[in-house]
Motif scaffolding. Structure first.
Motif, PDB file in Angstrom:
ATOM      1  N   UNK A 249     -40.675  -6.711 -73.682  1.00 42.04           N
ATOM      2  CA  UNK A 249     -39.593  -6.903 -74.645  1.00 42.04           C
ATOM      3  C   UNK A 249     -38.349  -7.477 -73.958  1.00 42.04           C
ATOM      4  N   UNK A 250     -37.930  -8.662 -74.396  1.00 40.50           N
ATOM      5  CA  UNK A 250     -36.725  -9.266 -73.852  1.00 40.50           C
ATOM      6  C   UNK A 250     -35.506  -8.426 -74.219  1.00 40.50           C
ATOM      7  N   UNK A 251     -35.480  -7.916 -75.440  1.00 39.23           N
ATOM      8  CA  UNK A 251     -34.353  -7.105 -75.891  1.00 39.23           C
ATOM      9  C   UNK A 251     -34.171  -5.851 -75.062  1.00 39.23           C
ATOM     10  N   UNK A 252     -35.262  -5.161 -74.785  1.00 44.64           N
ATOM     11  CA  UNK A 252     -35.183  -3.929 -73.986  1.00 44.64           C
ATOM     12  C   UNK A 252     -34.734  -4.241 -72.559  1.00 44.64           C
ATOM     13  N   UNK A 253     -35.247  -5.315 -71.994  1.00 46.32           N
ATOM     14  CA  UNK A 253     -34.873  -5.712 -70.631  1.00 46.32           C
ATOM     15  C   UNK A 253     -33.390  -6.046 -70.569  1.00 46.32           C
ATOM     16  N   UNK A 254     -32.928  -6.800 -71.545  1.00 49.56           N
ATOM     17  CA  UNK A 254     -31.520  -7.194 -71.587  1.00 49.56           C
ATOM     18  C   UNK A 254     -30.616  -5.982 -71.802  1.00 49.56           C
ATOM     19  N   UNK A 255     -31.031  -5.062 -72.684  1.00 50.45           N
ATOM     20  CA  UNK A 255     -30.250  -3.835 -72.906  1.00 50.45           C
ATOM     21  C   UNK A 255     -30.152  -2.998 -71.644  1.00 50.45           C
TER      22      UNK A 255
ATOM     23  N   UNK B 231     -26.017  -8.323 -80.430  1.00 44.20           N
ATOM     24  CA  UNK B 231     -26.555  -6.974 -80.213  1.00 44.20           C
ATOM     25  C   UNK B 231     -26.131  -6.411 -78.862  1.00 44.20           C
ATOM     26  N   UNK B 232     -26.179  -7.249 -77.834  1.00 45.56           N
ATOM     27  CA  UNK B 232     -25.784  -6.802 -76.493  1.00 45.56           C
ATOM     28  C   UNK B 232     -24.304  -6.440 -76.474  1.00 45.56           C
ATOM     29  N   UNK B 233     -23.483  -7.267 -77.103  1.00 49.41           N
ATOM     30  CA  UNK B 233     -22.048  -6.971 -77.176  1.00 49.41           C
ATOM     31  C   UNK B 233     -21.820  -5.616 -77.871  1.00 49.41           C
ATOM     32  N   UNK B 234     -22.473  -5.395 -78.999  1.00 47.28           N
ATOM     33  CA  UNK B 234     -22.322  -4.133 -79.719  1.00 47.28           C
ATOM     34  C   UNK B 234     -22.782  -2.939 -78.893  1.00 47.28           C
ATOM     35  N   UNK B 235     -23.865  -3.124 -78.182  1.00 47.81           N
ATOM     36  CA  UNK B 235     -24.408  -2.069 -77.323  1.00 47.81           C
ATOM     37  C   UNK B 235     -23.394  -1.700 -76.229  1.00 47.81           C
ATOM     38  N   UNK B 236     -22.863  -2.712 -75.570  1.00 47.23           N
ATOM     39  CA  UNK B 236     -21.893  -2.483 -74.504  1.00 47.23           C
ATOM     40  C   UNK B 236     -20.609  -1.878 -75.065  1.00 47.23           C
TER      41      UNK B 236
END
Length: 88
Positions: free
Chosen positions: A63-69, A25-30
């Motif tokens: 949220x770990x996902x929001x923090x990482x994003x 998900x992080x890769x796709x976001x970036x």
């Protein structure tokens, strides 16, 4: 919640599990921001390096996902500014 609490204490296994869950998900976001697969891979690695180094500052109730994003977004935007790319 237990996984996130373990992560905040520096548990490497917990970090590895979170990395496996969120890396794609992080890769796709970036990639959507920088539009370059090679750069997106590099920035994904840098994102998770920063996530790991900042484990003690993470609030396990959030949220770990929001923090990482957020970390990923900041890295990608900084890269784009340095590279002179326009970001929509």
């Amino acid at each position: 919640m237990e996984l996130l609490e373990r992560f905040t204490t520096g548990d490497v296994e917990a970090f590895e599990i979170l990395f496996q869950q969120y890396q794609k998900d992080v890769y796709g976001w970036i990639l959507r921001i920088v539009r370059n697969p090679t750069v997106a891979e590099e920035l994904t690695v840098e994102t998770f390096w920063r996530v790991y180094r900042s484990h003690a500052r993470f609030d396990a109730t959030r949220s770990f996902g929001a923090w990482t994003r957020r970390i990923a977004t900041n890295l990608a935007l900084d890269y784009s500014k340095r590279a002179g790319n326009e970001v929509e």
